[in-house]
Motif scaffolding. Structure first.
Motif, PDB file in Angstrom:
ATOM      1  N   LEU A  94       4.706   9.369 -28.909  1.00  0.00           N
ATOM      2  CA  LEU A  94       4.149  10.681 -28.595  1.00  0.00           C
ATOM      3  C   LEU A  94       2.634  10.565 -28.481  1.00  0.00           C
ATOM      4  O   LEU A  94       1.944  10.288 -29.468  1.00  0.00           O
ATOM      5  N   LEU A  95       2.113  10.765 -27.279  1.00  0.00           N
ATOM      6  CA  LEU A  95       0.671  10.719 -27.052  1.00  0.00           C
ATOM      7  C   LEU A  95       0.045  12.026 -27.497  1.00  0.00           C
ATOM      8  O   LEU A  95       0.463  13.107 -27.068  1.00  0.00           O
ATOM      9  N   VAL A  96      -0.964  11.933 -28.379  1.00  0.00           N
ATOM     10  CA  VAL A  96      -1.706  13.115 -28.810  1.00  0.00           C
ATOM     11  C   VAL A  96      -3.194  12.841 -28.627  1.00  0.00           C
ATOM     12  O   VAL A  96      -3.653  11.704 -28.735  1.00  0.00           O
ATOM     13  N   GLY A  97      -3.935  13.888 -28.317  1.00  0.00           N
ATOM     14  CA  GLY A  97      -5.374  13.724 -28.127  1.00  0.00           C
ATOM     15  C   GLY A  97      -6.050  15.065 -27.995  1.00  0.00           C
ATOM     16  O   GLY A  97      -5.409  16.090 -27.748  1.00  0.00           O
ATOM     17  N   ALA A  98      -7.368  15.061 -28.161  1.00  0.00           N
ATOM     18  CA  ALA A  98      -8.144  16.287 -28.028  1.00  0.00           C
ATOM     19  C   ALA A  98      -9.556  15.944 -27.583  1.00  0.00           C
ATOM     20  O   ALA A  98     -10.108  14.903 -27.964  1.00  0.00           O
TER      21      ALA A  98
END
Length: 263
Positions: A117-121
């Motif tokens: 699961l790719l997460v980023g901000a």
């Protein structure tokens, strides 16, 4: 005779000054040491064991840096045969910025198949932070077993006051989830996900079945970051500038008295 003696004296003093500085070497002017920028991305809690099937446990992905950060990315890895993602919530610290996944429902469905699961901000321009929770992910146990909740390809980008950006060295730390057992998952995650991670700090598990590449439908990725190498910072003048200044002073000591002598 007096003027000639004065001129000779100044010429000697200038020569001694230059030779003294050159012989002292760069050690005469030592730049103030600057703490190197670094960051860590970690999963908390570090371990949850003995959970029954059907129980939901939240795990946080946290940032801790000594630099002004405006962007964080990481791929959360897990064994979808043991746990599934039930939901995710980004921290309020990133409000107003861009987040990934932009379509959580689609990304979660794919992650529960692939175990990634790719997460980023990305914060709005002009905003930075150093410590914050990136996202809270709810995992639900679906079968007995054990798995790491790892972090792969973690990157942290700093945005400096002069407008430049640079990725800072980043270490990662994994979490673990054991269902129906108190035994930790095996094997130990590899440290290859980050160049600066120690073996105890890395967090890439080897899920079973082995995950495939994430589907593009996870949502749009964050805008590419223009990485600009940041100039080294020192709190004192450089060696070259010191030598140049001393040479100028020496020339003035030699030339000005000579002109006065000819008048």
């Amino acid at each position: 005779m007096g003027r000639a003696a004065t001129f000779a004296g100044r010429r000697t003093a200038a020569a001694v000054l230059v030779l003294g500085v050159l012989s002292a070497g760069p050690g005469l002017v030592t730049p103030t040491a600057v703490l190197a920028d670094s960051a860590s991305v970690s999963v908390a809690p570090q371990a949850v064991t003995g959970v029954a099937v059907g129980v939901t446990i939240p795990f946080d992905v946290n940032l801790d840096a000594n630099a002004p950060v405006d962007e964080v990315r990481a791929t959360v890895t897990f064994d979808p045969a043991v746990i599934h993602v039930a939901g995710l919530t980004f921290d309020a610290a990133w409000q107003g910025g861009s987040v990934v996944p932009a379509k959580p429902a689609v990304a979660i469905a794919n992650a529960n198949k692939t175990g990634r699961l790719l997460v980023g901000a990305l914060l709005p321009r002009g905003r930075t932070l150093s410590q914050a929770r990136l996202v809270s992910i709810d995992f639900i146990s679906v079968a007995c077993g054990a798995t790491f909740i790892g972090l792969a390809d973690a990157t942290v980008t700093a945005a400096y006051p002069n407008g430049s950006k640079a990725q800072v060295p980043t270490t990662v730390s994994a979490g673990a989830f054991s269902v129906c057992t108190g035994d930790p998952p095996s094997p130990t995650p590899s440290a290859s996900d980050t160049a600066s991670a120690t073996p105890s700090a890395a967090a890439e598990p080897t899920p079973s079945p082995r995950p495939t590449a994430a589907d593009p439908s996870d949502g749009p990725t964050l805008p590419p970051t223009d990485v600009v190498a940041r100039d080294g910072r020192t709190d004192g003048p450089t060696w070259l500038a010191i030598v140049t200044s001393l040479l100028v002073v020496s020339i003035l000591l030699l030339v000005v008295p000579r002109r006065r002598a000819h008048r």
